[in-house]
Design an enzyme around this catalytic site. Sequence first.
Site, PDB file in Angstrom:
ATOM      1  N   ALA A  65     -21.457  19.048 -40.754  1.00  0.00           N
ATOM      2  CA  ALA A  65     -22.590  19.464 -39.634  1.00  0.00           C
ATOM      3  C   ALA A  65     -23.734  19.654 -40.708  1.00  0.00           C
ATOM      4  O   ALA A  65     -23.562  19.881 -41.994  1.00  0.00           O
ATOM      5  CB  ALA A  65     -22.094  20.941 -39.265  1.00  0.00           C
ATOM      6  N   GLY A 109     -17.565  18.825 -40.399  1.00  0.00           N
ATOM      7  CA  GLY A 109     -17.652  18.232 -38.820  1.00  0.00           C
ATOM      8  C   GLY A 109     -17.370  16.685 -38.832  1.00  0.00           C
ATOM      9  O   GLY A 109     -17.097  16.128 -37.840  1.00  0.00           O
ATOM     10  N   GLU A 112     -14.066  16.119 -38.606  1.00  0.00           N
ATOM     11  CA  GLU A 112     -13.424  16.697 -37.318  1.00  0.00           C
ATOM     12  C   GLU A 112     -13.699  15.713 -36.430  1.00  0.00           C
ATOM     13  O   GLU A 112     -13.043  15.651 -35.389  1.00  0.00           O
ATOM     14  CB  GLU A 112     -14.276  18.005 -37.256  1.00  0.00           C
ATOM     15  CG  GLU A 112     -13.427  19.177 -37.950  1.00  0.00           C
ATOM     16  CD  GLU A 112     -14.264  20.387 -37.814  1.00  0.00           C
ATOM     17  OE1 GLU A 112     -15.625  20.427 -38.125  1.00  0.00           O
ATOM     18  OE2 GLU A 112     -13.948  21.435 -37.742  1.00  0.00           O
ATOM     19  N   GLU A 132     -15.864  23.199 -45.985  1.00  0.00           N
ATOM     20  CA  GLU A 132     -16.638  24.353 -45.533  1.00  0.00           C
ATOM     21  C   GLU A 132     -16.425  25.831 -46.195  1.00  0.00           C
ATOM     22  O   GLU A 132     -17.395  26.424 -46.497  1.00  0.00           O
ATOM     23  CB  GLU A 132     -16.236  24.791 -43.872  1.00  0.00           C
ATOM     24  CG  GLU A 132     -16.812  23.663 -42.912  1.00  0.00           C
ATOM     25  CD  GLU A 132     -15.571  22.684 -42.628  1.00  0.00           C
ATOM     26  OE1 GLU A 132     -14.714  22.476 -43.427  1.00  0.00           O
ATOM     27  OE2 GLU A 132     -15.786  22.112 -41.604  1.00  0.00           O
TER      28      GLU A 132
HETATM   29  C1  HXC Z   1     -27.300  18.390 -44.408  1.00  0.00           C
HETATM   30  C2  HXC Z   1     -26.665  16.887 -46.090  1.00  0.00           C
HETATM   31  C3  HXC Z   1     -25.411  17.270 -45.999  1.00  0.00           C
HETATM   32  C4  HXC Z   1     -25.048  18.066 -44.945  1.00  0.00           C
HETATM   33  C5  HXC Z   1     -25.539  15.962 -47.301  1.00  0.00           C
HETATM   34  N1  HXC Z   1     -26.665  16.239 -46.877  1.00  0.00           N
HETATM   35  N2  HXC Z   1     -24.820  16.399 -46.742  1.00  0.00           N
HETATM   36  N3  HXC Z   1     -27.676  17.551 -45.148  1.00  0.00           N
HETATM   37  N4  HXC Z   1     -26.115  18.710 -44.065  1.00  0.00           N
HETATM   38  N5  HXC Z   1     -23.743  18.280 -44.664  1.00  0.00           N
HETATM   39  C6  HXC Z   1     -28.058  15.530 -47.573  1.00  0.00           C
HETATM   40  C7  HXC Z   1     -28.395  16.456 -48.754  1.00  0.00           C
HETATM   41  O1  HXC Z   1     -28.993  17.536 -48.932  1.00  0.00           O
HETATM   42  C8  HXC Z   1     -29.508  15.019 -49.580  1.00  0.00           C
HETATM   43  O2  HXC Z   1     -30.581  15.228 -48.984  1.00  0.00           O
HETATM   44  C9  HXC Z   1     -28.829  13.691 -48.818  1.00  0.00           C
HETATM   45  O3  HXC Z   1     -28.058  14.135 -47.763  1.00  0.00           O
HETATM   46  C10 HXC Z   1     -28.083  12.942 -49.919  1.00  0.00           C
HETATM   47  O4  HXC Z   1     -27.010  14.043 -50.302  1.00  0.00           O
HETATM   48  P1  HXC Z   1     -26.549  14.100 -51.801  1.00  0.00           P
HETATM   49  O5  HXC Z   1     -25.802  15.642 -51.938  1.00  0.00           O
HETATM   50  O6  HXC Z   1     -27.761  13.957 -52.638  1.00  0.00           O
HETATM   51  O7  HXC Z   1     -25.482  12.965 -52.344  1.00  0.00           O
HETATM   52  P2  HXC Z   1     -24.376  12.869 -53.060  1.00  0.00           P
HETATM   53  O8  HXC Z   1     -24.669  13.557 -54.531  1.00  0.00           O
HETATM   54  O9  HXC Z   1     -24.002  11.604 -53.155  1.00  0.00           O
HETATM   55  O10 HXC Z   1     -23.117  13.978 -52.687  1.00  0.00           O
HETATM   56  C11 HXC Z   1     -22.551  13.455 -51.416  1.00  0.00           C
HETATM   57  C12 HXC Z   1     -21.697  14.728 -50.971  1.00  0.00           C
HETATM   58  C13 HXC Z   1     -22.428  15.870 -50.773  1.00  0.00           C
HETATM   59  C14 HXC Z   1     -20.598  15.011 -51.881  1.00  0.00           C
HETATM   60  C15 HXC Z   1     -21.273  14.289 -49.389  1.00  0.00           C
HETATM   61  O11 HXC Z   1     -23.797  15.654 -50.127  1.00  0.00           O
HETATM   62  C16 HXC Z   1     -21.957  17.026 -50.215  1.00  0.00           C
HETATM   63  O12 HXC Z   1     -21.309  17.886 -50.535  1.00  0.00           O
HETATM   64  N6  HXC Z   1     -22.508  17.526 -48.887  1.00  0.00           N
HETATM   65  C17 HXC Z   1     -21.966  18.622 -47.910  1.00  0.00           C
HETATM   66  C18 HXC Z   1     -20.786  18.569 -47.568  1.00  0.00           C
HETATM   67  C19 HXC Z   1     -20.262  19.494 -46.866  1.00  0.00           C
HETATM   68  O13 HXC Z   1     -20.118  20.700 -47.202  1.00  0.00           O
HETATM   69  N7  HXC Z   1     -19.806  19.531 -45.601  1.00  0.00           N
HETATM   70  C20 HXC Z   1     -19.380  20.456 -44.722  1.00  0.00           C
HETATM   71  C21 HXC Z   1     -20.720  20.971 -43.679  1.00  0.00           C
HETATM   72  S1  HXC Z   1     -20.108  22.456 -42.818  1.00  0.00           S
HETATM   73  P3  HXC Z   1     -31.738  15.594 -49.879  1.00  0.00           P
HETATM   74  O14 HXC Z   1     -33.030  15.781 -48.940  1.00  0.00           O
HETATM   75  O15 HXC Z   1     -31.804  16.767 -50.679  1.00  0.00           O
HETATM   76  O16 HXC Z   1     -31.931  14.325 -50.575  1.00  0.00           O
HETATM   77  C22 HXC Z   1     -19.580  21.792 -41.401  1.00  0.00           C
HETATM   78  C23 HXC Z   1     -19.164  22.822 -40.534  1.00  0.00           C
HETATM   79  C24 HXC Z   1     -18.284  22.287 -39.185  1.00  0.00           C
HETATM   80  O17 HXC Z   1     -19.190  20.721 -41.119  1.00  0.00           O
HETATM   81  C25 HXC Z   1     -18.500  23.308 -37.999  1.00  0.00           C
HETATM   82  C26 HXC Z   1     -19.754  23.410 -37.209  1.00  0.00           C
HETATM   83  C27 HXC Z   1     -19.652  24.255 -35.848  1.00  0.00           C
END
Ligand code: HXC
Length: 258
Positions: A65, A109, A112, A132
Amino acid sequence: MAYQTLIVEIEDNVALIRLNRPEALNALNSVLLGELADALKSADGNDKVRCVVITGSEKAFAAGADIKEMSSKTYVEMFGTNFFGTEPDSIGRTRKPIIAAVAGYALGGGCELAMMCDFIICADNAKFGQPEINLGIIAGIGGTQRLTRFVGKSKAMDMHLTGRFMDAAEAERSGLVSRVVPLAQLMPEAMAAAQKIAAKSQISVMAAKECVDRAYETTLNEGVLFERRLFHSMFATEDQKEGMAAFLEKREPQFRDK
Ligand code: HXC
């Protein structure tokens, strides 16, 4: 219809829905999930569509998400708007089969969403995770429930509590995905599977899907009875007559969804 965050193509009876927010690794925001709900509803209502494939990019199916969208929200906003409480239901309401074709990250997400599809085919670079916990939250679109049903309690707890990622080989070993293929083969494999399904009788495809889904919702005896009743009902269709006649006459069946 033109979408901001999706590219939808219909080819040979298959709707290919590509998540398209490359700047955020296809993070799921409200716009994307709203558009996905809309695209699935129209695929379900379109006679030309017999199977759906949802995919992302080679780097990310979806990295979760959208953290930027969620970061400043309050409890009252999340609860009051039932954040992401309605859009994902549209996936469950889709009667046509949906294949998730996953390459790269399927996190939070994104994992999911893949699990809400009917089955997952992944590339050898796929990484699944429910990270998360690293953000001080927990899964919110069914991850604690579906991952546990897919891979069992021990692995599901491990994934949700440590936030570690699972690679493609582990995902296949654990029953999370049905097939792993080299990255270059992902879309040909997923589209070929979709076309194979599209060539069957839609009536029996939808009945089989309802029956398998029932396994998660009911007892074994009730599920088996539900299956048997639907199995019996297949004999009211012309496609059953055609399918069996074609077998006996050693030819390909011509199903007409009747
Ligand atoms: C918003 C995101 C994002 C996310 C990546 N980006 N994941 N933006 N939400 N979930 C953005 C980064 O900010 C970045 O933008 C660009 O995408 C590229 O990501 P990087 O981190 O620079 O890439 P990399 O170093 O290759 O790392 C990839 C990654 C990492 C390991 C996937 O991005 C990461 O850990 N992302 C978050 C994963 C996460 O925690 N997901 C769960 C979310 S909570 P900029 O602008 O900085 O270049 C969830 C809850 C669900 O899903 C329930 C909801 C009701």
